[in-house]
Structures are given as C-alpha cells and as structure tokens.
Design a protein around this motif. Sequence first.
Motif, PDB file in Angstrom:
ATOM      1  N   ARG A 470      43.437  29.715  41.775  1.00  0.00           N
ATOM      2  CA  ARG A 470      43.265  29.401  40.351  1.00  0.00           C
ATOM      3  C   ARG A 470      41.792  29.460  39.957  1.00  0.00           C
ATOM      4  O   ARG A 470      41.443  30.034  38.910  1.00  0.00           O
ATOM      5  CB  ARG A 470      43.832  28.012  40.065  1.00  0.00           C
ATOM      6  CG  ARG A 470      43.765  27.612  38.599  1.00  0.00           C
ATOM      7  CD  ARG A 470      44.440  26.272  38.378  1.00  0.00           C
ATOM      8  NE  ARG A 470      44.374  25.861  36.977  1.00  0.00           N
ATOM      9  CZ  ARG A 470      44.886  24.738  36.514  1.00  0.00           C
ATOM     10  NH1 ARG A 470      45.524  23.912  37.335  1.00  0.00           N
ATOM     11  NH2 ARG A 470      44.775  24.444  35.232  1.00  0.00           N
ATOM     12  N   ASP A 471      40.926  28.881  40.775  1.00  0.00           N
ATOM     13  CA  ASP A 471      39.495  28.924  40.477  1.00  0.00           C
ATOM     14  C   ASP A 471      38.958  30.348  40.584  1.00  0.00           C
ATOM     15  O   ASP A 471      38.050  30.735  39.831  1.00  0.00           O
ATOM     16  CB  ASP A 471      38.733  28.009  41.434  1.00  0.00           C
ATOM     17  CG  ASP A 471      38.911  26.534  41.103  1.00  0.00           C
ATOM     18  OD1 ASP A 471      39.373  26.232  39.980  1.00  0.00           O
ATOM     19  OD2 ASP A 471      38.599  25.686  41.965  1.00  0.00           O
ATOM     20  N   ALA A 472      39.486  31.126  41.518  1.00  0.00           N
ATOM     21  CA  ALA A 472      39.052  32.514  41.651  1.00  0.00           C
ATOM     22  C   ALA A 472      39.424  33.311  40.402  1.00  0.00           C
ATOM     23  O   ALA A 472      38.641  34.142  39.908  1.00  0.00           O
ATOM     24  CB  ALA A 472      39.683  33.140  42.896  1.00  0.00           C
ATOM     25  N   GLN A 473      40.627  33.074  39.864  1.00  0.00           N
ATOM     26  CA  GLN A 473      41.026  33.741  38.628  1.00  0.00           C
ATOM     27  C   GLN A 473      40.116  33.322  37.470  1.00  0.00           C
ATOM     28  O   GLN A 473      39.709  34.150  36.654  1.00  0.00           O
ATOM     29  CB  GLN A 473      42.484  33.406  38.316  1.00  0.00           C
ATOM     30  CG  GLN A 473      43.477  34.041  39.282  1.00  0.00           C
ATOM     31  CD  GLN A 473      44.898  33.547  39.050  1.00  0.00           C
ATOM     32  OE1 GLN A 473      45.098  32.419  38.589  1.00  0.00           O
ATOM     33  NE2 GLN A 473      45.867  34.374  39.396  1.00  0.00           N
ATOM     34  N   LYS A 474      39.797  32.032  37.429  1.00  0.00           N
ATOM     35  CA  LYS A 474      38.905  31.541  36.377  1.00  0.00           C
ATOM     36  C   LYS A 474      37.531  32.191  36.482  1.00  0.00           C
ATOM     37  O   LYS A 474      36.897  32.520  35.478  1.00  0.00           O
ATOM     38  CB  LYS A 474      38.775  30.022  36.484  1.00  0.00           C
ATOM     39  CG  LYS A 474      37.922  29.396  35.388  1.00  0.00           C
ATOM     40  CD  LYS A 474      37.855  27.877  35.546  1.00  0.00           C
ATOM     41  CE  LYS A 474      36.962  27.266  34.464  1.00  0.00           C
ATOM     42  NZ  LYS A 474      36.864  25.787  34.618  1.00  0.00           N
ATOM     43  N   ILE A 525      28.016  37.016  41.696  1.00  0.00           N
ATOM     44  CA  ILE A 525      28.651  35.703  41.836  1.00  0.00           C
ATOM     45  C   ILE A 525      30.163  35.824  41.740  1.00  0.00           C
ATOM     46  O   ILE A 525      30.910  35.274  42.559  1.00  0.00           O
ATOM     47  CB  ILE A 525      28.115  34.737  40.753  1.00  0.00           C
ATOM     48  CG1 ILE A 525      26.650  34.395  41.023  1.00  0.00           C
ATOM     49  CG2 ILE A 525      28.957  33.461  40.710  1.00  0.00           C
ATOM     50  CD1 ILE A 525      25.984  33.610  39.909  1.00  0.00           C
ATOM     51  N   CYS A 526      30.634  36.557  40.738  1.00  0.00           N
ATOM     52  CA  CYS A 526      32.082  36.645  40.491  1.00  0.00           C
ATOM     53  C   CYS A 526      32.804  37.503  41.525  1.00  0.00           C
ATOM     54  O   CYS A 526      34.017  37.345  41.721  1.00  0.00           O
ATOM     55  CB  CYS A 526      32.332  37.190  39.089  1.00  0.00           C
ATOM     56  SG  CYS A 526      31.753  36.084  37.783  1.00  0.00           S
ATOM     57  N   SER A 527      32.067  38.415  42.187  1.00  0.00           N
ATOM     58  CA  SER A 527      32.723  39.248  43.196  1.00  0.00           C
ATOM     59  C   SER A 527      33.230  38.435  44.373  1.00  0.00           C
ATOM     60  O   SER A 527      34.058  38.910  45.157  1.00  0.00           O
ATOM     61  CB  SER A 527      31.749  40.329  43.689  1.00  0.00           C
ATOM     62  OG  SER A 527      30.670  39.738  44.386  1.00  0.00           O
ATOM     63  N   ILE A 528      32.758  37.198  44.504  1.00  0.00           N
ATOM     64  CA  ILE A 528      33.227  36.309  45.574  1.00  0.00           C
ATOM     65  C   ILE A 528      34.709  36.000  45.408  1.00  0.00           C
ATOM     66  O   ILE A 528      35.409  35.663  46.365  1.00  0.00           O
ATOM     67  CB  ILE A 528      32.376  35.018  45.571  1.00  0.00           C
ATOM     68  CG1 ILE A 528      30.938  35.364  45.988  1.00  0.00           C
ATOM     69  CG2 ILE A 528      32.944  33.950  46.489  1.00  0.00           C
ATOM     70  CD1 ILE A 528      29.924  34.305  45.657  1.00  0.00           C
ATOM     71  N   ALA A 529      35.214  36.148  44.170  1.00  0.00           N
ATOM     72  CA  ALA A 529      36.622  35.837  43.911  1.00  0.00           C
ATOM     73  C   ALA A 529      37.566  36.899  44.463  1.00  0.00           C
ATOM     74  O   ALA A 529      38.735  36.603  44.758  1.00  0.00           O
ATOM     75  CB  ALA A 529      36.851  35.680  42.406  1.00  0.00           C
ATOM     76  N   TYR A 530      37.097  38.156  44.609  1.00  0.00           N
ATOM     77  CA  TYR A 530      37.998  39.244  44.978  1.00  0.00           C
ATOM     78  C   TYR A 530      38.693  39.065  46.325  1.00  0.00           C
ATOM     79  O   TYR A 530      39.916  39.263  46.424  1.00  0.00           O
ATOM     80  CB  TYR A 530      37.244  40.583  44.933  1.00  0.00           C
ATOM     81  CG  TYR A 530      36.897  41.026  43.531  1.00  0.00           C
ATOM     82  CD1 TYR A 530      37.885  41.182  42.562  1.00  0.00           C
ATOM     83  CD2 TYR A 530      35.581  41.275  43.170  1.00  0.00           C
ATOM     84  CE1 TYR A 530      37.564  41.576  41.273  1.00  0.00           C
ATOM     85  CE2 TYR A 530      35.246  41.670  41.891  1.00  0.00           C
ATOM     86  CZ  TYR A 530      36.246  41.819  40.941  1.00  0.00           C
ATOM     87  OH  TYR A 530      35.925  42.210  39.664  1.00  0.00           O
ATOM     88  N   PRO A 531      37.964  38.694  47.407  1.00  0.00           N
ATOM     89  CA  PRO A 531      38.672  38.521  48.682  1.00  0.00           C
ATOM     90  C   PRO A 531      39.747  37.439  48.624  1.00  0.00           C
ATOM     91  O   PRO A 531      40.813  37.585  49.247  1.00  0.00           O
ATOM     92  CB  PRO A 531      37.550  38.132  49.654  1.00  0.00           C
ATOM     93  CG  PRO A 531      36.299  38.633  49.041  1.00  0.00           C
ATOM     94  CD  PRO A 531      36.507  38.514  47.570  1.00  0.00           C
ATOM     95  N   LEU A 544      42.980  42.406  38.552  1.00  0.00           N
ATOM     96  CA  LEU A 544      43.835  41.214  38.445  1.00  0.00           C
ATOM     97  C   LEU A 544      45.112  41.514  37.702  1.00  0.00           C
ATOM     98  O   LEU A 544      45.088  42.181  36.675  1.00  0.00           O
ATOM     99  CB  LEU A 544      43.067  40.134  37.693  1.00  0.00           C
ATOM    100  CG  LEU A 544      42.843  38.780  38.370  1.00  0.00           C
ATOM    101  CD1 LEU A 544      42.335  37.810  37.339  1.00  0.00           C
ATOM    102  CD2 LEU A 544      44.073  38.228  39.015  1.00  0.00           C
ATOM    103  N   ARG A 545      46.215  40.963  38.211  1.00  0.00           N
ATOM    104  CA  ARG A 545      47.476  41.070  37.480  1.00  0.00           C
ATOM    105  C   ARG A 545      47.544  39.969  36.438  1.00  0.00           C
ATOM    106  O   ARG A 545      48.404  39.105  36.487  1.00  0.00           O
ATOM    107  CB  ARG A 545      48.631  40.948  38.458  1.00  0.00           C
ATOM    108  CG  ARG A 545      48.678  42.041  39.501  1.00  0.00           C
ATOM    109  CD  ARG A 545      49.887  41.859  40.394  1.00  0.00           C
ATOM    110  NE  ARG A 545      49.877  42.784  41.502  1.00  0.00           N
ATOM    111  CZ  ARG A 545      50.129  42.460  42.747  1.00  0.00           C
ATOM    112  NH1 ARG A 545      50.387  41.207  43.051  1.00  0.00           N
ATOM    113  NH2 ARG A 545      50.131  43.366  43.703  1.00  0.00           N
ATOM    114  N   GLN A 546      46.595  39.969  35.557  1.00  0.00           N
ATOM    115  CA  GLN A 546      46.548  38.939  34.528  1.00  0.00           C
ATOM    116  C   GLN A 546      46.221  39.605  33.204  1.00  0.00           C
ATOM    117  O   GLN A 546      45.468  40.577  33.141  1.00  0.00           O
ATOM    118  CB  GLN A 546      45.475  37.876  34.844  1.00  0.00           C
ATOM    119  CG  GLN A 546      45.726  37.117  36.126  1.00  0.00           C
ATOM    120  CD  GLN A 546      46.895  36.156  36.005  1.00  0.00           C
ATOM    121  OE1 GLN A 546      47.203  35.683  34.921  1.00  0.00           O
ATOM    122  NE2 GLN A 546      47.547  35.882  37.113  1.00  0.00           N
ATOM    123  N   SER A 547      46.774  39.058  32.138  1.00  0.00           N
ATOM    124  CA  SER A 547      46.574  39.649  30.827  1.00  0.00           C
ATOM    125  C   SER A 547      45.107  39.645  30.436  1.00  0.00           C
ATOM    126  O   SER A 547      44.633  40.560  29.758  1.00  0.00           O
ATOM    127  CB  SER A 547      47.385  38.871  29.771  1.00  0.00           C
ATOM    128  OG  SER A 547      46.996  37.522  29.739  1.00  0.00           O
TER     129      SER A 547
END
Length: 555
Positions: A470-474, A525-531, A544-547
Amino acid sequence: MKHLLNLLAAIALLVWGTHLVRTGILRVFGASLRHVLSRSISNRFNATLSGVGVTALVQSSTATALIVSSFVGQGLITLPLALAVMLGADIGTSLMAVVFSFDLSWLSPLFIFAGVVLFISRQSTNVGRIGRILIGLGLMLLALRLVTDSTGVLTSHPAVKALLGTLSSDLLLEITVGAVLAVVSYSSLAIVLLTATLAASNVIPLDVALGLVLGANLGSGLLAVLTTAKSAVEVRQVPLGNLVFKLLGVAMAAPLVGLWLRHVRPYLGDIATTVVLFHLIFNLLVGLVFIGWTQVVARWVEKLLPRPVKGAKAGGRPHHLDSSALATPSLAISCAAREALHQADVVESMLLGMLEVIRKNDLKLAEDLRKMDDTVDELYSAIKYYLTKISREALGEEESRRWTDIISFTINMEQIGDIVERVLIDIEDKKIKPGRSFSEAGMAEICELHQRLIDNLRLSMSVFLNGSVRDAQKLLEEKARFRDLERAYATTHLGRLSDRTMQSMETSSLHIDLISDLKRINSHICSIAYPILDSAGALAPNRLRQSVLLDDVSR
C-alpha cells in the motif's frame, strides 16, 4: 605412499563433510535457530540448554559462537548469558562426537544417494539444501570408515610399527598440535572423530589421543576468536570469554589425564569410545564448574576488551556490517538492511541542509554537505562489498529478493547524494557567489517541492523497511503528483519571466535546473517502490495496475 594418500584424502573428506553439514543447516534453519536462541535465553541454565540443542544440530560450536556474538553486538542479550550459551554449545558438539563414534557406516550410501537426488532435483530450494546436508552426513560416515581402513593397512607395515614404537607422550605438544589442527580444519568435531579413529586403529597411543582432544577443544575457542578478530568489540567479547573457559578447563584437566587412564579407562569400552567420552565429560565438567562464573568471566573480558566510549566510533554510531554474521545469510541480510537505512539517513541530512543553504547562502554548510556525499559513497561501497560476500546460493527466494532490494536501494541513495552535491555546487556558483536570490514566489515553489521530497524519502524508507504494498503504491502516486508540480512550476516561472521579474530573470537557469534536479531525486526515491510491487504482482508491463497510473500514462 598410496595408503598415506588414501588416509589424507579420507581426512580431507571428513573435514569437507563436516563443512557441508554445518553450512547446510545454517542455510536452511539459520533464521529459526537464531529465533530459538533469542527466545530461550532467559537465564543461565536455559541459555546453556539452548546452546546444547542448537550446537548439536549445527555440529559446530564456532558457528554458534558467531550467532551469539552477533546477538551481543546488537544488544539483544547480555555477555554473561552469551557465555552460558557457549558452555552449552561445547557440550552439544561433544554429544555429536559420541553419536558419530558408533558404527553408522551402513547409513553412508543411503544418505549420499538420497542427498544427491534431492540436491540435483531441487537445488535452489530448501529441499535441495537438505539434500546437501544429507550428502555431508554421508561423506562424514564414509570418511570415518576410510580412515579406519587406511590406518589399518598403514599400521601393519613394519616401518610404521617401528616409528610408532618410538613415540613418547608430550602433553603440551599434543595440546598444541590438536589446537592447530582444529583451527586449520575449521572443525574441532572432525579432529576429535579423527583422533578417536586413529587411536582405535593403534596409530597413536591413547594418552596422546587425549592430549589431542584437549588441544582440539582449545583450538575451537581460538578459531572463534580469530574469525571475529575484525568485528566490533561487543562481538569479539563472546569468543574471548569462551576461550577463557577453555583455557581454564584445559589447565585443570591436563594434570588429570593420567588419573583418567588409570581409574576411569578400565570401566569404559573400546578405545574410540574412551576418547569421545573423555571429550564429552571434559565439556560437561567445564560447563558445571563455570556456569556460576559467567558474570566473573564477563567482567574479565570487559576489562581485556573494553567497549569504546560512545562517540568514539566514526560518526558516534554502531556499524551494522558485522562480518561474523556472514555465516548466517539471513542475519547478514538484516545487517546490510540496517546499514542501508543509515545511508538513507545521511542522504536525508544532505537534503535538509540543501534548503538551508538556499535560504541562508551558507557556504560553510554547503561544503560540509558536499563532504557528506563521500560518506554516502563509502557506505554504498561497504554495503555492496558486504553483500557480495554473502553466498547467493545460500539464500532462499525471499532473502534473494531482499538482497536485490538492498542493492537497488543503496544505488538510488548513492545517486541522490551525487545529485545533491552537483546542486550545491550550482547554488554556490550561480546564486551565493554572484549575490543573487530567488523571487518570493519561486522560493515558495522550491520549498513546496523540497517538503514533498523529504516526505517521499521518509515514505520510501518505510517501504524499504516494511515492504508495504500500500505504501509502495502511494509512493508511485506521489511520483506522478511531483512530476505534475514540477511542470506547473516551470510554467509559472516562465510567466514571471514574461512579467520581467528581475529576481526570476537573474536565477532563471538555476531555478529551472533546480526543480528538474528535485524531480530526478524524487524519481530515484520512488523507484524503490518497484521491486516491492513487482514481488507482490502489482506491476504490469505498463507499471502499476492502478487507475492513477493509467492517468499517469495518459498525461
């Protein structure tokens, strides 16, 4: 010569089999063993029992010493309790020597066959690693039988009989030789088993064998001290305390070897049993005598190896890259992750200071912040080198992903540090030295982007630490918002240029470069969310499979 080579090969096979079993068990059960140790150490007696159980499974008191030392280094247990664990660890390894002294050679083909099948079919899984353990057990049993066969042939030769007849007992020499062999082979268990086999084959006299056993015990304590020689003081205290126990134990037992041979030997079975039981009883008596001395020995050790005064280390902080933890890959991964978070803390300090430089035109602070980039680079190199020393084949699937995440995280932090250093140089050259300043509106935009950057960095550290999807998506949502803000602020800056705002005209190049650099930092910074999202199956080929990210693509 052929028979001598056969004997040496059998000895090497015994040492190698012991190594396979020890490393295999640590790879499969390392995290569980650490959990058992950390949960069961409530008092000295429980600590001793847990040391017996864990070491009986690992078959290495040295491995247990490294695990417990890392606990002390992290402040999880006290030094006296750790020393109690080590008393139990020595009893555990001597119990395994008794087990292997029985004729279990009939199990060797079964273990090797089953182990090879499991290892080849499921090599990268825990099943394959269990197969590796079975192979090691089979090789140990096979090696013991080969040692017996080879020594039987050698001792029947007239020249060897004549040589053995000239041997005389020199207890100090025997203890020294046993200690050296234990250090060289990295296993006191292998040396005790080898000694028992040689004594049973009449290659060495029984009194010589007992001296070698005492030396092997001393060597295992010395080995742990040597292995942790470059670790933090807190880590080195446990092996040193254990070595003190062994020195005192050998000093007390050495004069009693003759009494053992005269009064105890007649009640025991064959020679091999006598040797391994001497090893077991020695460690049992050391444990019983010194269980009440752990506090005293801990004080001695702390005087010999005093802990450094707080702040004496670089940066006044503990260093988490504990070399003694490398024997337990899951523990080493945790150490690397903690050091990576410290690297992120340094980067955060650089980012916070950067805004102060912009606001106050502080050249001294700018210089100090640029020096901090050297610290970030050094941490990156240290973490990377530490991770390369962890055996990749020893890692499970989850630990392997964590290994990759840490590498990715530290690379991003290192690149952020480089960008901040270049930004500071630009601020010095294009703003501070020429005596220029941003417009009020421009400064407000920079402060807004900077605050979002700090918030996103702290969120990324939480994502790295906890792996929250959830935090990674945020975090990726924040990446889209930050990009939109950067575009909007670039447009408003052009509007101020159209209005001929003097401050904006003077700092236009710096302003555009600065908000662009802030966006680049935010991307790292945000690329940390991808893995994290990839591991959770939340990433598609178009991210991301997000709208919200579909909107991102459409923009």
